[in-house]
Scaffold this motif. Structure first.
Motif, PDB file in Angstrom:
ATOM      1  N   ILE A 171       0.841  -1.208   0.000  1.00 24.03           N
ATOM      2  CA  ILE A 171       0.000   0.000   0.000  1.00 24.03           C
ATOM      3  C   ILE A 171       0.872   1.253   0.000  1.00 24.03           C
ATOM      4  CG2 ILE A 171      -1.671   1.334   1.366  1.00 24.03           C
ATOM      5  CD1 ILE A 171      -2.917  -1.381   2.175  1.00 24.03           C
ATOM      6  N   ARG A 172       1.921   1.263   0.801  1.00 28.44           N
ATOM      7  CA  ARG A 172       2.822   2.434   0.819  1.00 28.44           C
ATOM      8  C   ARG A 172       3.455   2.629  -0.555  1.00 28.44           C
ATOM      9  NH1 ARG A 172       4.570  -0.001   5.666  1.00 28.44           N
ATOM     10  NH2 ARG A 172       6.554  -0.636   4.736  1.00 28.44           N
ATOM     11  N   GLU A 173       3.892   1.518  -1.149  1.00 28.66           N
ATOM     12  CA  GLU A 173       4.549   1.622  -2.460  1.00 28.66           C
ATOM     13  C   GLU A 173       3.582   2.104  -3.527  1.00 28.66           C
ATOM     14  OE1 GLU A 173       7.903  -1.854  -1.641  1.00 28.66           O
ATOM     15  OE2 GLU A 173       6.224  -2.287  -2.995  1.00 28.66           O
ATOM     16  N   ARG A 174       2.356   1.576  -3.488  1.00 30.77           N
ATOM     17  CA  ARG A 174       1.365   2.001  -4.483  1.00 30.77           C
ATOM     18  C   ARG A 174       1.003   3.477  -4.281  1.00 30.77           C
ATOM     19  NH1 ARG A 174      -0.972  -1.739  -7.595  1.00 30.77           N
ATOM     20  NH2 ARG A 174      -2.749  -0.377  -7.937  1.00 30.77           N
ATOM     21  N   ALA A 175       0.796   3.871  -3.042  1.00 33.70           N
ATOM     22  CA  ALA A 175       0.436   5.272  -2.766  1.00 33.70           C
ATOM     23  C   ALA A 175       1.556   6.209  -3.233  1.00 33.70           C
ATOM     24  CB  ALA A 175       0.151   5.457  -1.276  1.00 33.70           C
ATOM     25  N   ALA A 176       2.784   5.777  -3.040  1.00 25.89           N
ATOM     26  CA  ALA A 176       3.928   6.614  -3.444  1.00 25.89           C
ATOM     27  C   ALA A 176       3.950   6.826  -4.955  1.00 25.89           C
ATOM     28  CB  ALA A 176       5.229   5.964  -2.981  1.00 25.89           C
ATOM     29  N   LYS A 177       3.477   5.810  -5.682  1.00 28.09           N
ATOM     30  CA  LYS A 177       3.471   5.920  -7.142  1.00 28.09           C
ATOM     31  C   LYS A 177       2.188   6.540  -7.663  1.00 28.09           C
ATOM     32  CE  LYS A 177       6.256   1.787  -7.897  1.00 28.09           C
ATOM     33  NZ  LYS A 177       6.009   0.335  -7.921  1.00 28.09           N
ATOM     34  N   GLY A 178       1.261   6.883  -6.757  1.00 24.46           N
ATOM     35  CA  GLY A 178      -0.008   7.446  -7.207  1.00 24.46           C
ATOM     36  C   GLY A 178      -0.963   6.391  -7.743  1.00 24.46           C
ATOM     37  N   LEU A 179      -0.693   5.106  -7.445  1.00 29.24           N
ATOM     38  CA  LEU A 179      -1.592   4.032  -7.896  1.00 29.24           C
ATOM     39  C   LEU A 179      -2.736   3.867  -6.902  1.00 29.24           C
ATOM     40  CD1 LEU A 179       1.098   1.402  -8.947  1.00 29.24           C
ATOM     41  CD2 LEU A 179      -0.246   2.886 -10.464  1.00 29.24           C
ATOM     42  N   THR A 180      -3.819   3.299  -7.381  1.00 33.00           N
ATOM     43  CA  THR A 180      -4.989   3.159  -6.507  1.00 33.00           C
ATOM     44  C   THR A 180      -4.736   2.188  -5.343  1.00 33.00           C
ATOM     45  OG1 THR A 180      -7.339   2.611  -6.413  1.00 33.00           O
ATOM     46  CG2 THR A 180      -6.012   1.329  -7.948  1.00 33.00           C
ATOM     47  N   VAL A 181      -5.274   2.521  -4.186  1.00 31.09           N
ATOM     48  CA  VAL A 181      -5.267   1.595  -3.049  1.00 31.09           C
ATOM     49  C   VAL A 181      -6.699   1.355  -2.570  1.00 31.09           C
ATOM     50  CG1 VAL A 181      -2.930   2.174  -2.300  1.00 31.09           C
ATOM     51  CG2 VAL A 181      -4.854   3.465  -1.362  1.00 31.09           C
ATOM     52  N   ARG A 182      -7.645   1.831  -3.369  1.00 32.99           N
ATOM     53  CA  ARG A 182      -9.050   1.664  -3.011  1.00 32.99           C
ATOM     54  C   ARG A 182      -9.373   0.187  -2.806  1.00 32.99           C
ATOM     55  NH1 ARG A 182     -12.859   5.400  -4.398  1.00 32.99           N
ATOM     56  NH2 ARG A 182     -11.746   6.062  -6.265  1.00 32.99           N
ATOM     57  N   TYR A 183     -10.181  -0.121  -1.804  1.00 30.47           N
ATOM     58  CA  TYR A 183     -10.633  -1.466  -1.420  1.00 30.47           C
ATOM     59  C   TYR A 183      -9.552  -2.288  -0.715  1.00 30.47           C
ATOM     60  CZ  TYR A 183     -14.203  -0.098  -4.788  1.00 30.47           C
ATOM     61  OH  TYR A 183     -15.151   0.600  -5.464  1.00 30.47           O
ATOM     62  N   MET A 184      -8.314  -1.796  -0.678  1.00 24.98           N
ATOM     63  CA  MET A 184      -7.292  -2.524   0.077  1.00 24.98           C
ATOM     64  C   MET A 184      -7.367  -2.142   1.553  1.00 24.98           C
ATOM     65  SD  MET A 184      -4.162  -2.087  -2.617  1.00 24.98           S
ATOM     66  CE  MET A 184      -3.176  -3.524  -2.327  1.00 24.98           C
ATOM     67  N   LEU A 185      -8.009  -1.020   1.801  1.00 27.49           N
ATOM     68  CA  LEU A 185      -8.173  -0.555   3.171  1.00 27.49           C
ATOM     69  C   LEU A 185      -9.482   0.224   3.248  1.00 27.49           C
ATOM     70  CD1 LEU A 185      -5.242   2.032   3.622  1.00 27.49           C
ATOM     71  CD2 LEU A 185      -6.471   1.560   1.550  1.00 27.49           C
ATOM     72  N   PRO A 186     -10.027   0.448   4.451  1.00 30.09           N
ATOM     73  CA  PRO A 186     -11.336   1.106   4.519  1.00 30.09           C
ATOM     74  C   PRO A 186     -11.302   2.487   3.841  1.00 30.09           C
ATOM     75  CG  PRO A 186     -10.736   0.211   6.657  1.00 30.09           C
ATOM     76  CD  PRO A 186      -9.525   0.084   5.791  1.00 30.09           C
ATOM     77  N   ASP A 187     -12.441   2.858   3.253  1.00 27.51           N
ATOM     78  CA  ASP A 187     -12.542   4.136   2.543  1.00 27.51           C
ATOM     79  C   ASP A 187     -12.058   5.319   3.377  1.00 27.51           C
ATOM     80  OD1 ASP A 187     -13.503   2.998   0.291  1.00 27.51           O
ATOM     81  OD2 ASP A 187     -15.604   3.569   0.609  1.00 27.51           O
ATOM     82  N   LEU A 188     -12.474   5.325   4.644  1.00 23.90           N
ATOM     83  CA  LEU A 188     -12.108   6.464   5.498  1.00 23.90           C
ATOM     84  C   LEU A 188     -10.593   6.580   5.652  1.00 23.90           C
ATOM     85  CD1 LEU A 188     -14.642   6.451   8.483  1.00 23.90           C
ATOM     86  CD2 LEU A 188     -14.456   8.129   6.632  1.00 23.90           C
ATOM     87  N   VAL A 189      -9.931   5.439   5.712  1.00 30.39           N
ATOM     88  CA  VAL A 189      -8.470   5.443   5.866  1.00 30.39           C
ATOM     89  C   VAL A 189      -7.811   5.882   4.557  1.00 30.39           C
ATOM     90  CG1 VAL A 189      -6.430   4.104   6.520  1.00 30.39           C
ATOM     91  CG2 VAL A 189      -8.633   3.602   7.580  1.00 30.39           C
ATOM     92  N   ALA A 190      -8.340   5.374   3.448  1.00 29.67           N
ATOM     93  CA  ALA A 190      -7.791   5.757   2.136  1.00 29.67           C
ATOM     94  C   ALA A 190      -7.925   7.268   1.930  1.00 29.67           C
ATOM     95  CB  ALA A 190      -8.521   4.993   1.031  1.00 29.67           C
ATOM     96  N   LYS A 191      -9.078   7.786   2.349  1.00 31.23           N
ATOM     97  CA  LYS A 191      -9.336   9.225   2.195  1.00 31.23           C
ATOM     98  C   LYS A 191      -8.369  10.028   3.072  1.00 31.23           C
ATOM     99  CE  LYS A 191     -13.363  12.311   2.429  1.00 31.23           C
ATOM    100  NZ  LYS A 191     -13.608  12.845   3.794  1.00 31.23           N
ATOM    101  N   TYR A 192      -8.160   9.555   4.277  1.00 34.09           N
ATOM    102  CA  TYR A 192      -7.250  10.229   5.213  1.00 34.09           C
ATOM    103  C   TYR A 192      -5.827  10.268   4.649  1.00 34.09           C
ATOM    104  CZ  TYR A 192      -5.214  11.270   9.851  1.00 34.09           C
ATOM    105  OH  TYR A 192      -4.549  11.832  10.913  1.00 34.09           O
ATOM    106  N   ILE A 193      -5.395   9.145   4.099  1.00 38.40           N
ATOM    107  CA  ILE A 193      -4.048   9.057   3.507  1.00 38.40           C
ATOM    108  C   ILE A 193      -3.920  10.049   2.351  1.00 38.40           C
ATOM    109  CG2 ILE A 193      -2.551   7.552   2.113  1.00 38.40           C
ATOM    110  CD1 ILE A 193      -3.499   5.200   3.841  1.00 38.40           C
ATOM    111  N   ARG A 194      -4.967  10.099   1.542  1.00 43.38           N
ATOM    112  CA  ARG A 194      -4.964  11.006   0.383  1.00 43.38           C
ATOM    113  C   ARG A 194      -4.914  12.467   0.839  1.00 43.38           C
ATOM    114  NH1 ARG A 194      -8.963   8.247  -2.099  1.00 43.38           N
ATOM    115  NH2 ARG A 194     -10.520   9.755  -1.477  1.00 43.38           N
ATOM    116  N   GLU A 195      -5.781  12.781   1.787  1.00 43.43           N
ATOM    117  CA  GLU A 195      -5.865  14.177   2.244  1.00 43.43           C
ATOM    118  C   GLU A 195      -4.580  14.649   2.914  1.00 43.43           C
ATOM    119  OE1 GLU A 195     -10.689  14.317   2.902  1.00 43.43           O
ATOM    120  OE2 GLU A 195      -9.379  14.352   4.667  1.00 43.43           O
TER     121      GLU A 195
END
Ligand code: ATP
Ligand code: MG
Length: 219
Positions: A171-195
């Motif tokens: 997840i860290r590697e994907r987020a670093a590359k701007g790749l989707t992490v949706r559904y790998m973790l709860p929506d609220l957490v994904a949103k928090y990471i993005r924000e």
């Protein structure tokens, strides 16, 4: 009560962790699962990526929100800079003598547990619930469980949860590359990471393709 302990770095927490908690709760008739984020590891400075304990705790809080039997333990997050499982379990046993503890972990942890500090002291304090992960199949698990049980009189049971090839590292590697992490973790957490812009290494500031498409959908 029967308490499951789900310890981890949770950098970030993902559905692999949550499913372990959920299936342990159901299969072993547990009353509560305590999510236990580890404090900042001493080698934190050398880590290329990764969030501080406050942020990891917040992500756990968001992930378990609304599930009455999922609770957050701040014992390792606040009490100790360096926390060892044997100490934490000794503390829990002493503080809550009325509870029975079930320590939940994945295959990688079951196979490396003999490298943990004073690991022998962990076994009398709890039952271990061990889930399969990655390349370890049920036979490998059963062999390791038998080995640890016989050698250390450990109490260990196989936790049957859906096999998910998901890790915080991915997840860290994907987020670093701007790749989707949706559904790998709860929506609220994904949103928090993005924000908060977590796990960006400067390579890409762009949201993944799937996210761009999702933003455009109006129906
Ligand atoms: P990292 O990649 O940073 O090590 P991780 O995904 O392994 O992260 P941890 O916080 O290290 O997550 O793991 C906490 C516990 O959860 C460990 O016992 C680990 O084995 C278990 N675990 C994590 N992900 C899974 C998974 N997908 N399946 C089974 N067990 C898992
Ligand atoms: Mg790990």
């Amino acid at each position: 009560m029967k308490i499951g302990i789900m310890g981890g770095t949770f950098d970030p927490i993902h559905i692999g962790h949550l499913l372990l908690g959920e299936f342990a709760y159901e299969d072993f008739g547990l009353d509560e699962i305590w999510f236990l984020p580890n404090g900042n590891p001493p080698h934190k400075d050398s880590r290329a990526v990764g969030e501080d304990i406050e942020e990891r705790v917040e992500m756990v809080r968001l992930a378990i929100h609304g599930v009455p039997y999922f609770r957050l333990s701040l014992y390792e997050a606040t009490e100790h800079k360096e926390s060892y499982t044997y100490q934490t379990m000794a503390y829990f046993k002493e503080t809550y003598p009325e509870h029975d503890f079930y320590f939940i972990l994945g295959a990688d942890s079951l196979f490396s547990i003999e490298k943990w500090k004073y690991f022998r002291e962990i076994f009398p304090s709890c039952t271990i619930l061990a889930a399969m992960r990655d390349d370890k199949d049920q036979e490998d698990m059963e062999r390791q469980i038998q080995y640890l049980t016989e050698k250390y009189e450990a109490k260990i049971a196989l936790l049957k949860a859906p096999l998910l090839e998901i890790s915080s590292t991915t997840i860290r590697e994907r987020a670093a590359k701007g790749l989707t992490v949706r559904y790998m973790l709860p929506d609220l957490v994904a949103k928090y990471i993005r924000e908060k812009g977590f796990y960006k290494n400067g390579e890409s500031e762009n949201p993944g393709k799937a996210e761009k498409i999702a933003e455009k959908r109006t129906i």
